[in-house]
Write a protein that holds these residues in place. Structure first.
Motif, PDB file in Angstrom:
ATOM      1  N   GLY A  62       5.214  90.862 -20.578  1.00 20.80           N
ATOM      2  CA  GLY A  62       5.200  92.075 -19.771  1.00 20.80           C
ATOM      3  C   GLY A  62       3.836  92.728 -19.675  1.00 20.80           C
ATOM      4  O   GLY A  62       3.707  93.793 -19.053  1.00 20.80           O
ATOM      5  N   LEU A  63       2.796  92.126 -20.278  1.00 25.65           N
ATOM      6  CA  LEU A  63       1.451  92.698 -20.250  1.00 25.65           C
ATOM      7  C   LEU A  63       0.667  92.046 -19.114  1.00 25.65           C
ATOM      8  O   LEU A  63       0.016  91.023 -19.290  1.00 25.65           O
ATOM      9  N   ARG A  64       0.735  92.654 -17.949  1.00 28.86           N
ATOM     10  CA  ARG A  64       0.065  92.114 -16.782  1.00 28.86           C
ATOM     11  C   ARG A  64      -1.433  92.346 -16.878  1.00 28.86           C
ATOM     12  O   ARG A  64      -1.871  93.412 -17.324  1.00 28.86           O
ATOM     13  N   ASN A  65      -2.202  91.339 -16.497  1.00 27.24           N
ATOM     14  CA  ASN A  65      -3.658  91.479 -16.581  1.00 27.24           C
ATOM     15  C   ASN A  65      -4.119  92.698 -15.804  1.00 27.24           C
ATOM     16  O   ASN A  65      -3.590  93.033 -14.742  1.00 27.24           O
ATOM     17  N   GLU A  66      -5.154  93.323 -16.383  1.00 26.95           N
ATOM     18  CA  GLU A  66      -5.655  94.580 -15.804  1.00 26.95           C
ATOM     19  C   GLU A  66      -6.327  94.367 -14.460  1.00 26.95           C
ATOM     20  O   GLU A  66      -7.058  93.384 -14.265  1.00 26.95           O
ATOM     21  N   GLU A  67      -6.102  95.305 -13.587  1.00 28.86           N
ATOM     22  CA  GLU A  67      -6.881  95.374 -12.352  1.00 28.86           C
ATOM     23  C   GLU A  67      -7.989  96.393 -12.530  1.00 28.86           C
ATOM     24  O   GLU A  67      -7.918  97.286 -13.381  1.00 28.86           O
ATOM     25  N   CYS A  68      -9.023  96.275 -11.733  1.00 26.62           N
ATOM     26  CA  CYS A  68     -10.110  97.239 -11.784  1.00 26.62           C
ATOM     27  C   CYS A  68      -9.650  98.577 -11.250  1.00 26.62           C
ATOM     28  O   CYS A  68      -8.666  98.678 -10.508  1.00 26.62           O
ATOM     29  N   ASP A  69     -10.378  99.595 -11.633  1.00 29.25           N
ATOM     30  CA  ASP A  69     -10.162 100.912 -11.047  1.00 29.25           C
ATOM     31  C   ASP A  69     -10.313 100.797  -9.540  1.00 29.25           C
ATOM     32  O   ASP A  69     -11.107  99.995  -9.045  1.00 29.25           O
ATOM     33  N   PRO A  70      -9.543 101.599  -8.766  1.00 33.05           N
ATOM     34  CA  PRO A  70      -9.668 101.526  -7.297  1.00 33.05           C
ATOM     35  C   PRO A  70     -11.096 101.685  -6.796  1.00 33.05           C
ATOM     36  O   PRO A  70     -11.452 101.183  -5.733  1.00 33.05           O
ATOM     37  N   GLY A  71     -11.939 102.385  -7.603  1.00 35.88           N
ATOM     38  CA  GLY A  71     -13.342 102.524  -7.218  1.00 35.88           C
ATOM     39  C   GLY A  71     -14.179 101.329  -7.596  1.00 35.88           C
ATOM     40  O   GLY A  71     -15.375 101.291  -7.298  1.00 35.88           O
ATOM     41  N   GLY A  72     -13.584 100.340  -8.276  1.00 41.46           N
ATOM     42  CA  GLY A  72     -14.326  99.153  -8.692  1.00 41.46           C
ATOM     43  C   GLY A  72     -14.505  99.126 -10.201  1.00 41.46           C
ATOM     44  O   GLY A  72     -14.384 100.146 -10.891  1.00 41.46           O
ATOM     45  N   CYS A  73     -14.803  97.952 -10.729  1.00 37.50           N
ATOM     46  CA  CYS A  73     -14.974  97.793 -12.180  1.00 37.50           C
ATOM     47  C   CYS A  73     -16.312  98.348 -12.668  1.00 37.50           C
ATOM     48  O   CYS A  73     -16.496  98.561 -13.870  1.00 37.50           O
ATOM     49  N   LEU A  74     -17.255  98.563 -11.759  1.00 37.38           N
ATOM     50  CA  LEU A  74     -18.568  99.022 -12.180  1.00 37.38           C
ATOM     51  C   LEU A  74     -18.488 100.401 -12.824  1.00 37.38           C
ATOM     52  O   LEU A  74     -19.159 100.668 -13.824  1.00 37.38           O
ATOM     53  N   ILE A  75     -17.663 101.295 -12.268  1.00 34.55           N
ATOM     54  CA  ILE A  75     -17.554 102.643 -12.829  1.00 34.55           C
ATOM     55  C   ILE A  75     -16.898 102.588 -14.206  1.00 34.55           C
ATOM     56  O   ILE A  75     -17.215 103.382 -15.091  1.00 34.55           O
ATOM     57  N   GLU A  76     -15.984 101.629 -14.423  1.00 34.67           N
ATOM     58  CA  GLU A  76     -15.378 101.479 -15.742  1.00 34.67           C
ATOM     59  C   GLU A  76     -16.382 100.929 -16.746  1.00 34.67           C
ATOM     60  O   GLU A  76     -16.389 101.326 -17.914  1.00 34.67           O
ATOM     61  N   LEU A  77     -17.231 100.015 -16.306  1.00 38.11           N
ATOM     62  CA  LEU A  77     -18.291  99.508 -17.187  1.00 38.11           C
ATOM     63  C   LEU A  77     -19.246 100.635 -17.563  1.00 38.11           C
ATOM     64  O   LEU A  77     -19.693 100.729 -18.712  1.00 38.11           O
ATOM     65  N   THR A  78     -19.541 101.499 -16.609  1.00 37.34           N
ATOM     66  CA  THR A  78     -20.396 102.652 -16.887  1.00 37.34           C
ATOM     67  C   THR A  78     -19.767 103.549 -17.937  1.00 37.34           C
ATOM     68  O   THR A  78     -20.431 104.002 -18.881  1.00 37.34           O
ATOM     69  N   THR A  79     -18.451 103.815 -17.779  1.00 36.51           N
ATOM     70  CA  THR A  79     -17.743 104.655 -18.750  1.00 36.51           C
ATOM     71  C   THR A  79     -17.784 104.040 -20.138  1.00 36.51           C
ATOM     72  O   THR A  79     -18.065 104.725 -21.139  1.00 36.51           O
ATOM     73  N   GLN A  80     -17.511 102.740 -20.213  1.00 36.58           N
ATOM     74  CA  GLN A  80     -17.524 102.043 -21.502  1.00 36.58           C
ATOM     75  C   GLN A  80     -18.916 102.104 -22.125  1.00 36.58           C
ATOM     76  O   GLN A  80     -19.068 102.370 -23.326  1.00 36.58           O
ATOM     77  N   LEU A  81     -19.934 101.880 -21.322  1.00 34.19           N
ATOM     78  CA  LEU A  81     -21.310 101.871 -21.812  1.00 34.19           C
ATOM     79  C   LEU A  81     -21.717 103.242 -22.339  1.00 34.19           C
ATOM     80  O   LEU A  81     -22.313 103.356 -23.416  1.00 34.19           O
ATOM     81  N   VAL A  82     -21.387 104.285 -21.602  1.00 36.16           N
ATOM     82  CA  VAL A  82     -21.774 105.639 -22.004  1.00 36.16           C
ATOM     83  C   VAL A  82     -21.101 106.023 -23.314  1.00 36.16           C
ATOM     84  O   VAL A  82     -21.741 106.574 -24.229  1.00 36.16           O
ATOM     85  N   ILE A  83     -19.806 105.732 -23.443  1.00 34.00           N
ATOM     86  CA  ILE A  83     -19.080 106.139 -24.647  1.00 34.00           C
ATOM     87  C   ILE A  83     -19.607 105.398 -25.874  1.00 34.00           C
ATOM     88  O   ILE A  83     -19.878 106.009 -26.914  1.00 34.00           O
ATOM     89  N   VAL A  84     -19.770 104.090 -25.785  1.00 37.86           N
ATOM     90  CA  VAL A  84     -20.226 103.318 -26.950  1.00 37.86           C
ATOM     91  C   VAL A  84     -21.679 103.641 -27.278  1.00 37.86           C
ATOM     92  O   VAL A  84     -22.034 103.882 -28.440  1.00 37.86           O
TER      93      VAL A  84
END
Length: 975
Positions: free
Chosen positions: A649-671
């Motif tokens: 039941g764990l479906r692979n993640e889709e990117c944020d509607p704005g694209g995966c780049l903004i999620e990478l930015t979020t991950q980078l900033v937090i870490v």
């Protein structure tokens, strides 16, 4: 002995003992308050004149009489110790008697000592090192070890003085003070090949930056930047002391060199009667580990907030604090020569590298900020963002559910805010900045090589590695050696470690198997975080549908299930990173110790590789997942891909509607930001609190009771890995701003602001919160240089892949030049072109949302939904298979990666080739110094031979043998 005319011996001594007191500043490390009846200061010099007059009449006073004549009142009345010691020292030199003869006569109890004293009780011999211990239950065995160890130290030639526990602040700690006399210093300076001056540098310094007057506000006073003149230097030779520029033997070797020599002796001195019976019983490290001593450290020269009252003390710690360790000095240059003189070359080279890295970050930060501003300024010119936010376009596009059951249908214009955020970083300037950073990192590394070469020359580190390799054998290695063999290079016998091929392979396998195991733990934790993302996203999507946060005016539209999942997962991942990091540090040290590296350099390199491999996976794995795996293996409606299997039941993640780049930015900033904040808390706040707690009782004591060694004892110990962790922190940061910089152009700016603070925090804690480290030499940043080069090359590949596969840059360019409608180049219609169509009726029941999860506007009239992909629509003969545009985009992505990598690598290698590693003026100075050494040594030997010939006449020329005390020399190269 001839006495003074008309006076008895007792009268003469009583007259000579009437002393005054000079000012506090002239106290030479000894202090006592004066009462109102103290005689004036000039009486000291009158008594000295009387004594010299008395001596000139034929008197030959004994050492005890000289000491009594000056210091008898020390036990009874007020005195001026600075003047007394100065006078006695000068009189002894006139009498041609050794200074050590007065040591037993001039004694000052602790109540009369200043807190700034760095001398023995005689006020003449400087304290080079401190050992401390306490008595405990196992006292007899430890006392026996100490007795033998200290006896062996005396046999080597060191001088010791014990401070009883009754005089310590806590009433239970003994302090053993160590002084190194000239003969021992000269012997070990010869053994360690320490370079010392023999001639003032006569090569003109033309190293002047253009328009240097512009940087005047950034300069420090010249006496701080250049605490000593520039000399030509040569390895010290004890048999040629008159060849070197020795003005004063007491100050010829700076304190950092003295404590380095003492530590070299302490590390090799045995604590058993016969070291052949048990070779393991050697070195201060083992004595510290088994509790025989509680600490071993050199002294700071003064309190950091004020100068020493002793005029002969350098007060370099105060200068470092005043001009370097204050945050308000953040815009000033660093006094690298003073840092090197006080802490040694190894710490000096670290701060030189950190300062240079921070300077270079300024240029990257300016360009990155310009790219960010460009993204913000061109937002309204981006046609695709307008289409998403347009009610008539984005408002009419119904998107397929992002998860099974708990996620409903949604409209594209709901992602308007995330699209705007994404455009700040995902724009045309991103490509330019990725290429720029590939070139910047090459310039940084090449210019650092030049800066490092200059420091190697200025700090006498040329040919350091070759000279010091065999002199840096680890005591832990020596104790395990059982046989010797001939060194083919030096033609000398050297200790070797006897181990079979099976032993070696077993150690290597065990060590690297441990590293692989821990890296596997990191990967397992990342998989756990991914499972958390998949499980929590569906729950948050259902929960936040009617959440009160949606009604907030400013941030309501920004708080989405995707953002909440990404932020919480990033925070959990950061916590896991810090826990695994804490545990693995101990494991890495253990397995490196087990390998028994031969030299200190080899030990640090092995530990560096193990730690960085782990940290690389630990810190960067989550960013690699978001950048290169998330949203790439999703499938499509009706045939979704699952993490483990369909039943999980764990479906692979889709990117944020704005694209995966903004999620990478979020991950980078937090870490990245989280690590920097946590690192500064660990580095500054924790040591300060620990020192405050340890010294809380001492703050109520008079200054005369809280001695210099007790103040330093209450500080934190600067461990042998202290500098290693500083390098590791900065190299991890370097990876963040190079490997993933295409996703976040502001990363260099954040790193710049952190490093401006980092330089001053490191300086502050080293100067105020830690004991003085033992000085150590290093000619470079070691294995970190190779790691930085590896990251630099790898960063070109990662940024090319980020632009190609994580950013939407390539699909937009393909649409603009190949698939745009009409004859004019336009981006209109891009959003509709980039979304595929699926029949809602064909979605399986297990993937369909529950009716309660659908929004109010959804009805049976809606028959299709859209999803991010390039697939043929339903009814097409190749329905739901990839279109030709998908393959064109994939080909364009691969072409972009190849072109970008080749362009950047060609520029990198051209820049590296065109910039010489060693500046031309440094090459000239090195050649000049080598020539002068040969010339001066030749002339020295010729003059010495002429002198011997002129003195010998017709007699046989025999070498003069100095009658000096013979001490045992602790050196593997001399055993």
């Amino acid at each position: 002995m001839t006495r003074g005319i008309g006076k008895s011996r007792e009268e003469t001594l009583i007259e000579m003992s009437e002393t005054g007191s000079p000012s506090e500043e002239e106290n030479n490390g000894l202090y006592r308050q004066l009462d109102s009846g103290s005689p004036p200061h000039d009486k000291i010099w009158r008594k000295r004149a009387l004594f010299l007059k008395y001596r000139s009449r034929g008197g030959k006073a004994s050492i005890a009489e000289i000491a009594m004549g000056y210091s008898l009142p020390m036990m009874t009345t007020q005195f001026s110790s600075c003047a007394l010691i100065t006078v006695i020292k000068q009189d002894l030199l006139l009498e041609k008697r050794p200074l050590k003869d007065v040591c037993a006569c001039v004694q000052v109890d602790k109540q009369h000592q200043s807190k700034d004293s760095v001398y023995f009780r005689d006020g003449l011999r400087r304290i080079d090192f401190i050992l401390s211990y306490v008595e405990d239950k196992d006292g007899e065995r430890k006392e026996e070890r100490r007795k033998i160890y200290e006896a062996n130290l005396k046999n080597v030639g060191l001088q010791l003085e014990l401070e009883d526990k009754s005089e310590s602040e806590d009433g239970k700690t003994y302090f053993l003070k160590i002084h190194t006399p000239w003969d021992v210093l000269a012997t070990y300076a010869d053994v360690l090949k320490i370079k010392v001056p023999f001639k003032v540098n006569d090569v003109p310094d033309n190293h002047e930056a253009p328009a240097s007057w512009l940087f005047t506000p950034l300069r420090l006073p010249d006496h701080v930047m250049h605490p000593e003149p520039d000399y030509f230097t040569s390895p010290f030779d004890k048999s040629k002391t008159d060849f070197f520029l020795i003005d004063d033997k007491e100050t010829f070797f700076p304190p950092s060199t003295r404590n380095r020599i003492v530590y070299y002796i302490l590390s090799r001195c045995t604590y058993n009667k016969d070291d052949k019976l048990n070779k393991d019983k050697r070195g201060i490290k083992r004595l510290l580990n088994n509790g025989t001593y509680t600490s071993a450290f050199p002294l700071h020269d003064c309190r950091y907030w004020t100068r020493s009252r002793d005029s002969s003390c350098e007060s370099e710690r105060y200068s470092l604090y005043r001009y370097w360790a204050r945050f308000l000095r953040f815009y000033k240059e660093q006094p690298l020569n003073l840092i090197r003189r006080y802490y040694g070359e190894k710490i000096g080279i670290y701060f030189a590298w950190l300062g240079f890295y921070t300077e270079m970050l300024f240029y990257a930060a300016v360009v990155g900020l310009a790219c960010f501003i460009y993204g913000a300024a061109t937002y309204h010119d981006a046609v695709w963002t307008k289409e998403i936010c347009d009610e008539n376009i984005g408002g009419n596009i119904v998107m397929c559910p992002l998860c099974d059951k708990k996620c409903g249908y949604w409209k594209l214009n709901s992602t308007c805010n995330s699209t705007w955020q994404s455009h700040l970083f995902d724009n045309t300037a991103t490509v330019f900045f990725a290429i720029f950073m590939g070139i910047w990192v090459t310039l940084f590394l090449e210019f650092w090589k030049r800066r490092q070469a200059r420091l190697e020359y200025e700090w006498d580190l040329v040919d350091f590695e070759e000279e010091q390799q065999r002199l840096q054998l680890r005591p832990e290695y020596e104790t395990k050696c059982t046989s010797k063999r001939l060194n083919r290079v030096t033609q000398e016998m050297e200790w070797i470690l006897d181990q079979t091929l099976a032993d070696l392979l077993g150690k290597v396998f065990l060590c690297w198997a441990t590293v692989v195991l821990w890296i596997s733990l990191i990967i397992a934790s990342i998989i756990g975080v991914i499972a958390y993302r998949l499980a929590v996203f569906a729950a948050l999507a259902s929960f936040m549908k009617d959440s009160p946060t949606n009604k907030l005016e400013v941030v309501g539209s920004l708080i989405t299930p995707q953002l909440a999942t990404s932020v919480t997962a990033s925070c959990i991942n950061f916590i896991i990173i810090m826990i695994l990091n804490f545990l693995y540090e101990r494991v890495a040290i253990w397995i490196t110790d087990m390998e028994i590296p031969k030299t200190h350099v080899e030990y640090e390199n092995k530990l560096t590789v193990k730690m960085f491999l782990f940290q690389f996976v630990n810190y960067y794995s989550s960013c690699f997942y978001v950048a290169f795996f998330k949203g790439k293996f999703v499938g499509y409606p009706g045939k979704y891909a699952y993490m483990f299997n369909e039943w999980s039941g764990l479906r692979n993640e889709e990117c944020d509607p704005g694209g995966c780049l903004i999620e990478l930015t979020t991950q980078l900033v937090i870490v990245m930001a989280g690590k920097q904040v946590w690192g500064n808390i660990q580095e500054a706040l924790v040591p300060w609190l620990q020192n405050w707690w340890k010294s809380r009782s001492a703050r109520s004591h008079p200054e005369s009771l809280y001695s210099r060694w007790e103040q330093d004892y209450d500080l934190q110990n600067f461990s042998q890995f202290g500098l290693f962790y500083e390098y590791l922190e900065m190299v991890i940061q370097f990876g963040f701003i190079t490997l993933f910089v295409a996703s976040f152009p502001l990363a260099p700016l954040l790193a710049l602001m952190n490093n401006i603070l980092e330089v001053r925090v490191d300086a502050w804690k080293l100067t105020t919160q830690f004991r003085r480290p033992v000085a150590a030499k290093a000619h470079s940043i070691g294995a970190w240089d190779e790691i930085l080069n590896m990251i630099a090359i790898f960063s070109v590949v990662t940024n090319a892949f980020i632009v190609a596969f994580t950013s939407d840059m390539i699909p937009r360019l393909v649409y603009l030049y190949a698939y745009h409608p009409g004859t004019e180049l336009t981006m209109k219609g891009y959003i509709n072109n980039s979304l595929s169509i699926f029949n809602i009726s064909e979605i399986p029941f297990k993937n369909s949302p529950d009716p309660s999860e659908n929004p109010p506007w959804f009805s049976s009239s809606v028959t299709t939904c859209r999803y991010r992909d390039y697939r043929y629509p339903p009814g097409h003969e190749h329905e739901y298979s990839h279109t030709m545009q998908f393959w064109h985009i994939l080909a364009a992505k691969m072409a972009f990666i190849i072109i970008m990598e080749h362009v950047v690598f060609v520029v990198k290698f051209f820049v590296a080739w065109i910039i010489p590693d060693v500046p031309s003026d440094v090459k000239a100075r090195v050649k000049r110094e080598r020539y002068l050494i040969q010339e001066y040594l030749h002339n020295y030997e010729v003059e010495k031979l002429k002198l011997q010939l002129s003195q010998s006449g017709d007699q046989c020329i025999c070498p003069e043998i100095a009658s000096t005390v013979k001490h045992e020399v602790l050196s593997e190269c001399l055993t």
